[in-house]
Design a protein around this motif. Structure first.
Motif, PDB file in Angstrom:
ATOM      1  N   LEU A 275       0.850  -1.182   0.000  1.00 32.83           N
ATOM      2  CA  LEU A 275       0.000   0.000   0.000  1.00 32.83           C
ATOM      3  C   LEU A 275       0.892   1.239   0.000  1.00 32.83           C
ATOM      4  O   LEU A 275       1.797   1.357   0.818  1.00 32.83           O
ATOM      5  CB  LEU A 275      -0.896   0.032   1.247  1.00 32.83           C
ATOM      6  CG  LEU A 275      -2.070  -0.926   1.304  1.00 32.83           C
ATOM      7  CD1 LEU A 275      -2.770  -0.815   2.657  1.00 32.83           C
ATOM      8  CD2 LEU A 275      -3.056  -0.644   0.178  1.00 32.83           C
ATOM      9  N   ARG A 284      -6.874  -0.197  -2.928  1.00 33.00           N
ATOM     10  CA  ARG A 284      -6.568  -0.168  -1.493  1.00 33.00           C
ATOM     11  C   ARG A 284      -7.672  -0.866  -0.702  1.00 33.00           C
ATOM     12  O   ARG A 284      -7.390  -1.693   0.175  1.00 33.00           O
ATOM     13  CB  ARG A 284      -6.420   1.279  -1.016  1.00 33.00           C
ATOM     14  CG  ARG A 284      -6.315   1.398   0.498  1.00 33.00           C
ATOM     15  CD  ARG A 284      -6.459   2.831   0.975  1.00 33.00           C
ATOM     16  NE  ARG A 284      -6.741   2.861   2.394  1.00 33.00           N
ATOM     17  CZ  ARG A 284      -5.816   2.774   3.353  1.00 33.00           C
ATOM     18  NH1 ARG A 284      -4.548   2.661   3.027  1.00 33.00           N
ATOM     19  NH2 ARG A 284      -6.153   2.800   4.626  1.00 33.00           N
ATOM     20  N   ALA A 301       3.553  -1.337   3.775  1.00 36.79           N
ATOM     21  CA  ALA A 301       2.911  -0.019   3.666  1.00 36.79           C
ATOM     22  C   ALA A 301       3.817   1.087   4.187  1.00 36.79           C
ATOM     23  O   ALA A 301       4.689   0.859   5.024  1.00 36.79           O
ATOM     24  CB  ALA A 301       1.582  -0.002   4.430  1.00 36.79           C
ATOM     25  N   ALA A 306      -0.874   3.604   5.622  1.00 36.22           N
ATOM     26  CA  ALA A 306      -1.468   2.706   6.613  1.00 36.22           C
ATOM     27  C   ALA A 306      -2.383   3.417   7.589  1.00 36.22           C
ATOM     28  O   ALA A 306      -2.949   2.780   8.475  1.00 36.22           O
ATOM     29  CB  ALA A 306      -0.355   1.991   7.388  1.00 36.22           C
TER      30      ALA A 306
END
Length: 608
Positions: A275, A284, A301, A306
């Motif tokens: 991510l 996502r 991430a 996050a």
């Protein structure tokens, strides 16, 4: 702040938004939501102090959506965020809450993206805009964004925006908004600069503080391992191979690192994804859903990407890089050990970062327990154990064809030996490279010893003549013979080094292949330009020395022998013609004339 025992239906929200929270799986409001939502619905300006991951987006987003009129095609709400990752995340969350509000549009505007699609979205009658200060000002100056009908303004992560130098931009945007607006400011901390912003732009604000000074949870075990930067991803794979956590969240500093690490984990057969700000919001949401449902085990991430990620399955958080601030460490590790569950947090620390680690520990009043990255042998044993457990748990159906194949293979074969080899094949990593495993073990062990030694003490005048490169070498007798330190460790010298285009892995392979020793019997390897020094606990037999000495690596014989100290190394280095300074070397043509042919050029190897 008193606890809140009610649900979202008790906060005064419209039914359509209460239904949205239930549809998204939110059952009980967080403290910041329980405190802020009623105040914002009543029209108060608000200052919210809460750390990342406390549910701030819903705290200001639900009242925002309750205020906006979907039938009015004008910008009625503006959310300022410090980064495009956070702007995309907030926009996605608001769009999810507003899925059943017909006609309501949420648009994210941020730098680093094409201008025209954002212009078209704004012209299409968007009611809610989430953006970064710079791009919002860009649209204001071009006339593609008007804020004269804004009813609701949010400054999200206000401390982060000021820290990034957006103070003037924030002033400009807030001044351009309607003076009759309602304003909410959210920040993890309340330094004087944030207090000044609140005093200037908010009207009689109510302050809600749910703990800006966040701390770590007692349900999480905090550990650190000394890992050089160049082998962090390989070390991560070993950690993931050994963990019992249902899901793991890995933090990195940059978008590029998230993509690189995530892609490498996938290439090695792990159920992983990454991510970052480059991941579209629908993707996502799909990744988070897969992680929550158990279809995904590892997510790599960045800190901002996050934000708001709350998945109960996360039992392990790995910090690939040591966070810069204590608050960042808390926010990262707070993703595990939630709701009464136990969790683990592991941080990779390079030898040079030990002092910074201690500062974070002191600030948080927390002690991280030192640990080690699993060795190749430990990973192989764990994989074999799990394979045997799965085999014993098999229901026994449909095994006849396998039984016949095994019976045929057992003719003349030891059953135990066959089982061992089957386990080795079935559990081998996709990179099954013994040399690479040995080199990684050696690198990690060397880094641990370097970290344990700590910083070098200031030298006395009597020792200044010694060469820095040999400071951690074993002491020498005056005769030049190596003095064996504790652990019966002997130092050997080989006649190849960086200049021959090799790395430590090549030496490990030569010593293990020709000398009949294992990788864990090799200590430090110090590589220099024209030679290398290899520490061998308990030394080598004469036969092993002879075999290794005859081996060729990098186009040169190793010529293995006991190291006899700096004087011998310097003398032998001076005897090599390529030790001369570049401006004193003979040209290729002169060298060719004298030596009877062109001398091949050696390329400088990449840093190991």
């Amino acid at each position: 702040m008193p606890s809140y025992d009610g649900g979202f239906d008790d906060l005064g929200l419209p039914d359509v938004l209460v239904d949205a929270t239930a549809r998204l799986g939110f059952t009980t409001p967080t403290p910041i939501q329980a405190a802020a939502v009623p105040l914002l619905l009543d029209g108060h300006d608000l200052v919210g102090v809460a750390g990342t991951g406390t549910g701030k987006t819903a705290a200001f987003g639900l009242p925002l959506l309750a205020t906006v009129d979907p039938q009015l095609e004008a910008v009625q709400a503006l959310v300022l965020a410090p980064t495009r990752e956070l702007a995309l995340q907030v926009a996605g969350a608001l769009a999810s809450f507003a899925a059943q509000l017909d006609g309501l549009q949420v648009v994210a505007v941020y730098g680093g993206a094409p201008y025209l699609p954002q212009k078209r979205a704004l012209a299409g009658g968007a009611q809610v805009v989430v953006g970064t200060p710079g791009r919002v000002i860009d649209h204001l100056e071009r006339g593609t964004l008007r804020l004269d009908q804004v009813r609701y303004l949010v400054l999200d992560e206000a401390d982060e925006m000021l820290a990034m130098g957006f103070a003037e931009d924030v002033d400009k945007v807030v001044t351009a908004a309607s003076s009759s607006r309602q304003t909410a400011l959210f920040s993890a901390t309340m330094p004087p600069a944030i207090q000044a912003v609140a005093a200037k732009h908010l009207t009689d604000p109510v302050k809600v503080d749910v703990g800006g000074k966040v701390g770590t949870t007692t349900e999480t075990t905090h550990r650190y391992a000394t890992v050089p930067h160049r082998v962090k991803t390989a070390a991560l794979r070993r950690v993931l191979a050994m963990t019992d956590a249902a899901a793991t969240l890995v933090f990195v500093r940059t978008r590029e690192a998230a993509e690189q690490v995530g892609s490498e984990l996938v290439e090695h057969g792990l159920s992983a994804a990454y991510l970052s700000g480059d991941v579209a919001q629908p993707e996502r949401e799909r990744i988070v859903s897969r992680l929550r449902d158990g279809a995904l085990d590892v997510v790599v991430a960045t800190d901002v990407a996050a934000r708001g990620l709350d998945v109960d399955r996360v039992g392990l958080v790995v910090n690939m890089d040591l966070p810069g601030e204590p608050e960042a460490y808390v926010h990262r590790t707070g993703r595990t050990g939630r709701a009464g569950r136990t969790g683990e947090a592991l941080t990779f620390v390079t030898p040079a970062e030990t002092a910074r680690l201690r500062r974070i520990e002191k600030a948080l009043r927390l002690t991280l327990v030192p640990t080690t990255v699993p060795t190749a042998a430990q990973v192989a044993a764990a994989r074999s154990t799990r394979l045997v457990e799965r085999a014993l748990a098999h229901d026994g159906r449909g095994l006849e064809s396998y039984r016949q194949a095994i019976a045929a293979a057992l003719e003349g074969t030891d059953p135990t030996e066959l089982l061992v080899r089957v386990a080795a094949v079935a559990t081998a990593s996709t990179s099954a490279d013994t040399g690479a495993d040995d080199e990684l073990d050696l690198t990690l062990a060397t880094a641990r010893r370097k970290a344990d030694r700590g910083p070098d003490p200031r030298r006395s005048p009597e020792t200044r003549h010694r060469d820095d490169r040999y400071e951690d070498r074993p002491a020498r007798h005056r005769s030049g013979r190596p003095r064996v330190p504790s652990g019966d460790q002997t130092v050997y010298r080989v006649s190849v080094g960086h200049r021959d285009g090799i790395g430590p892995g090549a030496l490990v392979g030569a010593f293990t292949g020709e000398g009949g020793i294992s990788g864990d019997q090799i200590g430090k390897i110090h590589m220099f330009s024209g030679f290398s020094l290899v520490d061998i606990p308990a030394g080598l037999s004469d036969e092993a020395v002879e075999r290794i000495s005859r081996a060729w690596v990098g186009g040169r014989r190793l010529n293995l022998r006991l190291d006899t100290g700096p004087h011998d190394r310097q003398r032998s280095d001076r005897q090599r013609p390529d030790r001369q300074r570049p401006d004193r070397q003979r040209s290729d043509r002169q060298r060719s004339d004298r030596q009877g042919g062109p001398r091949p050029r050696r390329t400088r190897p990449a840093p190991w």
